[in-house]
Scaffold this active site. Sequence first.
Site, PDB file in Angstrom:
ATOM      1  N   GLU A  46       0.745  -1.211   0.050  1.00  0.00           N
ATOM      2  CA  GLU A  46       0.010   0.032   0.066  1.00  0.00           C
ATOM      3  C   GLU A  46       1.006   1.267   0.077  1.00  0.00           C
ATOM      4  O   GLU A  46       0.635   2.256  -0.767  1.00  0.00           O
ATOM      5  CB  GLU A  46      -0.846   0.039   1.288  1.00  0.00           C
ATOM      6  CG  GLU A  46      -2.076  -1.139   1.063  1.00  0.00           C
ATOM      7  CD  GLU A  46      -3.113  -0.629   0.028  1.00  0.00           C
ATOM      8  OE1 GLU A  46      -3.281   0.577  -0.428  1.00  0.00           O
ATOM      9  OE2 GLU A  46      -3.619  -1.650  -0.569  1.00  0.00           O
ATOM     10  N   GLN A  51       1.052   6.808  -5.790  1.00  0.00           N
ATOM     11  CA  GLN A  51       1.633   7.377  -6.505  1.00  0.00           C
ATOM     12  C   GLN A  51       2.440   6.842  -7.447  1.00  0.00           C
ATOM     13  O   GLN A  51       3.252   7.442  -8.172  1.00  0.00           O
ATOM     14  CB  GLN A  51       2.231   8.898  -6.318  1.00  0.00           C
ATOM     15  CG  GLN A  51       1.306  10.098  -5.731  1.00  0.00           C
ATOM     16  CD  GLN A  51       1.949  11.157  -5.244  1.00  0.00           C
ATOM     17  OE1 GLN A  51       3.095  11.125  -4.731  1.00  0.00           O
ATOM     18  NE2 GLN A  51       1.291  12.094  -5.585  1.00  0.00           N
ATOM     19  N   THR A  52       2.473   5.523  -7.443  1.00  0.00           N
ATOM     20  CA  THR A  52       3.367   4.600  -8.467  1.00  0.00           C
ATOM     21  C   THR A  52       2.285   3.566  -9.122  1.00  0.00           C
ATOM     22  O   THR A  52       1.604   2.971  -8.363  1.00  0.00           O
ATOM     23  CB  THR A  52       4.289   4.100  -7.557  1.00  0.00           C
ATOM     24  OG1 THR A  52       4.948   4.955  -6.729  1.00  0.00           O
ATOM     25  CG2 THR A  52       5.197   3.308  -8.497  1.00  0.00           C
ATOM     26  N   TYR A  93       8.355   9.778  -2.998  1.00  0.00           N
ATOM     27  CA  TYR A  93       8.802  10.632  -1.758  1.00  0.00           C
ATOM     28  C   TYR A  93       9.507   9.670  -0.514  1.00  0.00           C
ATOM     29  O   TYR A  93       8.822   8.674  -0.341  1.00  0.00           O
ATOM     30  CB  TYR A  93       7.767  11.634  -1.295  1.00  0.00           C
ATOM     31  CG  TYR A  93       7.207  12.438  -2.096  1.00  0.00           C
ATOM     32  CD1 TYR A  93       7.841  13.524  -2.406  1.00  0.00           C
ATOM     33  CD2 TYR A  93       5.945  12.175  -2.820  1.00  0.00           C
ATOM     34  CE1 TYR A  93       7.416  14.350  -3.756  1.00  0.00           C
ATOM     35  CE2 TYR A  93       5.266  12.970  -3.817  1.00  0.00           C
ATOM     36  CZ  TYR A  93       6.222  14.081  -4.127  1.00  0.00           C
ATOM     37  OH  TYR A  93       5.476  15.140  -4.971  1.00  0.00           O
ATOM     38  N   TYR A 131      -6.611   6.148   4.486  1.00  0.00           N
ATOM     39  CA  TYR A 131      -7.013   5.175   3.408  1.00  0.00           C
ATOM     40  C   TYR A 131      -5.927   3.923   3.580  1.00  0.00           C
ATOM     41  O   TYR A 131      -6.590   2.805   3.473  1.00  0.00           O
ATOM     42  CB  TYR A 131      -6.727   6.112   2.009  1.00  0.00           C
ATOM     43  CG  TYR A 131      -6.771   5.072   1.140  1.00  0.00           C
ATOM     44  CD1 TYR A 131      -7.844   4.951   0.214  1.00  0.00           C
ATOM     45  CD2 TYR A 131      -5.464   4.442   0.479  1.00  0.00           C
ATOM     46  CE1 TYR A 131      -8.085   3.971  -0.841  1.00  0.00           C
ATOM     47  CE2 TYR A 131      -5.700   3.430  -0.435  1.00  0.00           C
ATOM     48  CZ  TYR A 131      -6.680   3.388  -1.279  1.00  0.00           C
ATOM     49  OH  TYR A 131      -6.780   2.401  -2.272  1.00  0.00           O
ATOM     50  N   ASP A 149     -11.374   5.501  -3.108  1.00  0.00           N
ATOM     51  CA  ASP A 149     -10.205   6.165  -3.834  1.00  0.00           C
ATOM     52  C   ASP A 149     -10.637   6.834  -4.968  1.00  0.00           C
ATOM     53  O   ASP A 149     -11.922   6.950  -5.352  1.00  0.00           O
ATOM     54  CB  ASP A 149      -8.997   5.100  -4.154  1.00  0.00           C
ATOM     55  CG  ASP A 149      -9.259   4.142  -5.094  1.00  0.00           C
ATOM     56  OD1 ASP A 149     -10.520   4.005  -5.533  1.00  0.00           O
ATOM     57  OD2 ASP A 149      -8.451   3.284  -5.426  1.00  0.00           O
TER      58      ASP A 149
END
Length: 306
Positions: A46, A51-52, A93, A131, A149
């Site tokens: 998760e 963002q990948t 990040y 989330y 989502d």
Amino acid sequence: MSEDAVLPPEVDREAVRTALVEWYEADHRAFPWRETDDPYEILVSEVMSQQTQLDRVVDAWEAFLGRWPTAESLADADRSEVVGFWSDQRLGYNNRARYLHEAAGQIVDEFDGEFPRTPDGLQSLMGVGPYTANAVASFAFNAGDAVVDTNVKRVLHRAFSVPDDDAAFERAASELMPAGDSRVWNNAIMELGGVACEQVPRCDEAGCPWRTWCDAYETGDFTAPDVPTQPAFEGSRRQMRGRVISALKEYDELALDELGPRVRVDYTPDGEYGREWLRGLLSDLADDGLVELADGDDATVARLRA
């Protein structure tokens, strides 16, 4: 029916549920984290998936677990190695790697090696928001709430004309999810948004199981809430941060003018991408607890924080 119901009353909720679960169980993308209920393995997936693209996550997830197969092994690892792995895999990040490392330490030190089993309990872990906590509770313990989502919002908006409002999406998702079946349901509805109800829909090609009830399929109006796009990686600040971490992994420490050319080929000390720019980048990394700066007699040097 509840006065707070969001879905149209004519929608046969049981038929909608059955159709989606049967569609998902007949055929779905085979991601390895869908074959486990280990909360540590699911948490790693998760966090990596934020963002990948999922296809890129598979190799990184398997390599990460090959190196740190348990929360205990991750907690014992050197943080700089974990951050370095994250950077090398281009997983976004790097502070997410630091948070994951700290969360593993919490599992060992505060929870005696056992993961909390509820969304509220999981949110006590470093870097785990609502989330991610709900996803881990769902997929590891079958004890989560309905996941909402971007993909799920798009599906609900198109299929049942749920208004573009977070509270409405939450209520609609909760109405649909069968009680006690968060594991299969949340996987199924996210799969629907990921392979059939994409920004450009593939209703017939993907055999969408909700075509019978879908407002968008009936009207041809496939508008949906705005979908945030991931910023380009090449040349981004995220990429530059990763290069800093990679360079400092290779050397014990580097002066700014030694580090700069390893981050950008167009680095010039007094230029647009020079010392001032690099100091700003390093300051952000220092705030995240990833690097430290030391002023020497001749120059400022940077090193990974132990």
